[in-house]
Design an enzyme around this catalytic site. Structure first.
Site, PDB file in Angstrom:
ATOM      1  N   PRO A  31      -5.785  -5.269  -6.627  1.00 30.56           N
ATOM      2  CA  PRO A  31      -4.601  -4.874  -7.400  1.00 30.56           C
ATOM      3  C   PRO A  31      -3.443  -4.342  -6.555  1.00 30.56           C
ATOM      4  O   PRO A  31      -3.640  -3.553  -5.629  1.00 30.56           O
ATOM      5  CB  PRO A  31      -5.132  -3.761  -8.310  1.00 30.56           C
ATOM      6  CG  PRO A  31      -6.577  -4.062  -8.462  1.00 30.56           C
ATOM      7  CD  PRO A  31      -7.017  -4.680  -7.172  1.00 30.56           C
ATOM      8  N   ASN A  32      -2.260  -4.791  -6.933  1.00 32.08           N
ATOM      9  CA  ASN A  32      -0.972  -4.350  -6.379  1.00 32.08           C
ATOM     10  C   ASN A  32      -0.653  -4.900  -4.990  1.00 32.08           C
ATOM     11  O   ASN A  32       0.439  -4.667  -4.480  1.00 32.08           O
ATOM     12  CB  ASN A  32      -0.867  -2.808  -6.373  1.00 32.08           C
ATOM     13  CG  ASN A  32      -0.997  -2.231  -7.766  1.00 32.08           C
ATOM     14  OD1 ASN A  32      -0.236  -2.609  -8.645  1.00 32.08           O
ATOM     15  ND2 ASN A  32      -1.966  -1.369  -7.989  1.00 32.08           N
ATOM     16  N   ARG A  90       6.145  -2.616  -1.960  1.00 34.31           N
ATOM     17  CA  ARG A  90       5.388  -1.456  -2.375  1.00 34.31           C
ATOM     18  C   ARG A  90       5.245  -0.459  -1.229  1.00 34.31           C
ATOM     19  O   ARG A  90       4.665  -0.795  -0.190  1.00 34.31           O
ATOM     20  CB  ARG A  90       3.998  -1.970  -2.778  1.00 34.31           C
ATOM     21  CG  ARG A  90       3.002  -0.916  -3.051  1.00 34.31           C
ATOM     22  CD  ARG A  90       1.605  -1.518  -3.156  1.00 34.31           C
ATOM     23  NE  ARG A  90       0.680  -0.466  -3.539  1.00 34.31           N
ATOM     24  CZ  ARG A  90      -0.617  -0.531  -3.373  1.00 34.31           C
ATOM     25  NH1 ARG A  90      -1.172  -1.611  -2.850  1.00 34.31           N
ATOM     26  NH2 ARG A  90      -1.360   0.474  -3.733  1.00 34.31           N
ATOM     27  N   TYR A 119       2.608   0.507   3.695  1.00 33.75           N
ATOM     28  CA  TYR A 119       2.026  -0.839   3.782  1.00 33.75           C
ATOM     29  C   TYR A 119       2.870  -1.825   4.580  1.00 33.75           C
ATOM     30  O   TYR A 119       2.458  -2.971   4.763  1.00 33.75           O
ATOM     31  CB  TYR A 119       1.766  -1.383   2.373  1.00 33.75           C
ATOM     32  CG  TYR A 119       0.804  -0.525   1.576  1.00 33.75           C
ATOM     33  CD1 TYR A 119      -0.540  -0.438   1.948  1.00 33.75           C
ATOM     34  CD2 TYR A 119       1.222   0.218   0.479  1.00 33.75           C
ATOM     35  CE1 TYR A 119      -1.430   0.358   1.248  1.00 33.75           C
ATOM     36  CE2 TYR A 119       0.337   1.015  -0.238  1.00 33.75           C
ATOM     37  CZ  TYR A 119      -0.984   1.084   0.157  1.00 33.75           C
ATOM     38  OH  TYR A 119      -1.861   1.881  -0.537  1.00 33.75           O
ATOM     39  N   ASN A 151     -10.034  -6.842   0.647  1.00 34.13           N
ATOM     40  CA  ASN A 151      -9.316  -5.578   0.497  1.00 34.13           C
ATOM     41  C   ASN A 151      -9.340  -5.286  -1.003  1.00 34.13           C
ATOM     42  O   ASN A 151      -8.507  -5.818  -1.746  1.00 34.13           O
ATOM     43  CB  ASN A 151      -7.885  -5.678   1.011  1.00 34.13           C
ATOM     44  CG  ASN A 151      -7.154  -4.345   0.896  1.00 34.13           C
ATOM     45  OD1 ASN A 151      -7.614  -3.436   0.208  1.00 34.13           O
ATOM     46  ND2 ASN A 151      -6.019  -4.235   1.565  1.00 34.13           N
ATOM     47  N   ALA A 197      -7.282  -0.471  -4.948  1.00 31.46           N
ATOM     48  CA  ALA A 197      -7.755   0.702  -5.705  1.00 31.46           C
ATOM     49  C   ALA A 197      -9.188   0.538  -6.209  1.00 31.46           C
ATOM     50  O   ALA A 197      -9.899   1.534  -6.404  1.00 31.46           O
ATOM     51  CB  ALA A 197      -6.808   0.978  -6.865  1.00 31.46           C
ATOM     52  N   GLU A 202     -14.939  -5.165   4.644  1.00 31.21           N
ATOM     53  CA  GLU A 202     -13.920  -4.507   3.813  1.00 31.21           C
ATOM     54  C   GLU A 202     -12.746  -4.117   4.710  1.00 31.21           C
ATOM     55  O   GLU A 202     -12.947  -3.539   5.786  1.00 31.21           O
ATOM     56  CB  GLU A 202     -14.535  -3.263   3.152  1.00 31.21           C
ATOM     57  CG  GLU A 202     -13.545  -2.519   2.277  1.00 31.21           C
ATOM     58  CD  GLU A 202     -14.217  -1.415   1.451  1.00 31.21           C
ATOM     59  OE1 GLU A 202     -15.226  -1.685   0.783  1.00 31.21           O
ATOM     60  OE2 GLU A 202     -13.712  -0.280   1.491  1.00 31.21           O
ATOM     61  N   HIS A 224      -8.721  -2.393   4.866  1.00 29.30           N
ATOM     62  CA  HIS A 224      -7.601  -1.672   4.267  1.00 29.30           C
ATOM     63  C   HIS A 224      -6.445  -1.684   5.249  1.00 29.30           C
ATOM     64  O   HIS A 224      -6.653  -1.457   6.452  1.00 29.30           O
ATOM     65  CB  HIS A 224      -7.988  -0.226   3.940  1.00 29.30           C
ATOM     66  CG  HIS A 224      -9.122  -0.163   2.972  1.00 29.30           C
ATOM     67  ND1 HIS A 224      -8.961  -0.399   1.634  1.00 29.30           N
ATOM     68  CD2 HIS A 224     -10.452   0.035   3.171  1.00 29.30           C
ATOM     69  CE1 HIS A 224     -10.145  -0.335   1.046  1.00 29.30           C
ATOM     70  NE2 HIS A 224     -11.064  -0.075   1.943  1.00 29.30           N
ATOM     71  N   ARG A 235      -5.241   9.729   4.133  1.00 29.32           N
ATOM     72  CA  ARG A 235      -4.350   9.817   2.970  1.00 29.32           C
ATOM     73  C   ARG A 235      -4.934  10.797   1.943  1.00 29.32           C
ATOM     74  O   ARG A 235      -5.625  11.731   2.307  1.00 29.32           O
ATOM     75  CB  ARG A 235      -4.152   8.411   2.404  1.00 29.32           C
ATOM     76  CG  ARG A 235      -3.517   7.456   3.433  1.00 29.32           C
ATOM     77  CD  ARG A 235      -3.261   6.099   2.849  1.00 29.32           C
ATOM     78  NE  ARG A 235      -2.337   6.180   1.721  1.00 29.32           N
ATOM     79  CZ  ARG A 235      -2.155   5.184   0.842  1.00 29.32           C
ATOM     80  NH1 ARG A 235      -2.810   4.046   0.998  1.00 29.32           N
ATOM     81  NH2 ARG A 235      -1.312   5.336  -0.158  1.00 29.32           N
TER      82      ARG A 235
HETATM   83  C1  DQA Z   1      -5.504  -0.077   0.295  1.00 32.11           C
HETATM   84  C2  DQA Z   1      -5.805   1.422   0.183  1.00 32.11           C
HETATM   85  C3  DQA Z   1      -6.174   1.786  -1.240  1.00 32.11           C
HETATM   86  O1  DQA Z   1      -6.455   3.191  -1.333  1.00 32.11           O
HETATM   87  C4  DQA Z   1      -5.041   1.468  -2.186  1.00 32.11           C
HETATM   88  O2  DQA Z   1      -5.415   1.733  -3.517  1.00 32.11           O
HETATM   89  C5  DQA Z   1      -4.518   0.088  -2.023  1.00 32.11           C
HETATM   90  C6  DQA Z   1      -4.438  -0.513  -0.694  1.00 32.11           C
HETATM   91  C7  DQA Z   1      -5.002  -0.465   1.710  1.00 32.11           C
HETATM   92  O3  DQA Z   1      -4.990  -1.665   1.990  1.00 32.11           O
HETATM   93  O4  DQA Z   1      -4.610   0.391   2.489  1.00 32.11           O
HETATM   94  O5  DQA Z   1      -4.059  -0.513  -2.989  1.00 32.11           O
HETATM   95  O6  DQA Z   1      -6.686  -0.793   0.043  1.00 32.11           O
END
Ligand code: DQA
Length: 144
Positions: free
Chosen positions: A11-12, A19, A24, A75, A78, A99, A101, A108
């Site tokens: 998501p997102n 964003r 990011y 990735n 959330a 995984e 990120h 954070r």
């Molecule tokens: C994320 C870190 C997560 O905490 C966050 O909710 C994201 C992006 C990252 O790529 O740093 O949406 O996975």
């Protein structure tokens, strides 16, 4: 036969570039796909790329495209922090999972430091930006 790796973003992450660029970066999801495709090509891997804001759609995609692949780079965004359903899915597929990120989830908010999906992964790469995806591909390419 060319080995295929599944690369999933949660998501997102479709909003990459717009964003919270201070966290990011300013590059977009398409820019990420270019980086991933270029590295995969160098490693002789095919990639199946998917992004969704919908937990169920991600699980369905993994059910469909995971089997027969050499592994998964994910990735979960959330979903990392709460999705037992995604964790169960990754466990069920029994494939090598990395995984990734983009940001360092340990540097954070406290709630981000906990990953429920990481238990299903061989390893976690966090905080190295797009390079994390490239390193994950390197790892999967090196597996038997
Ligand atoms: C994320 C870190 C997560 O905490 C966050 O909710 C994201 C992006 C990252 O790529 O740093 O949406 O996975």
């Amino acid at each position: 036969m060319t080995r295929r790796v599944v690369v999933v973003n949660g998501p997102n992450l479709n909003l990459l570039g717009k964003r919270e660029p201070e966290i990011y970066g300013t590059r977009t999801l398409d820019d990420l796909y270019q980086v991933v495709r270029a590295r995969a090509a160098k490693l002789g891997l095919e990639v199946s790329l998917f992004q969704s804001n919908d937990e169920g759609a991600i699980i369905d995609y993994l059910h469909q495209h995971g089997p027969g692949s050499a592994g998964i780079v994910i990735n979960p965004a959330a979903l990392t922090h709460y999705s037992v359903a995604l964790y169960d899915c990754l466990q069920a597929l029994a494939l090598p999972v990395v995984e990734v990120h983009i940001s360092n989830i340990h540097a954070r908010e406290e709630f981000r430091a906990k990953s429920v999906t990481a238990r299903a992964a061989r390893g976690v790469i966090t905080g190295l930006g797009f390079v994390g995806y490239e390193l994950a591909l390197e790892y999967l390419a090196a597996q038997e």
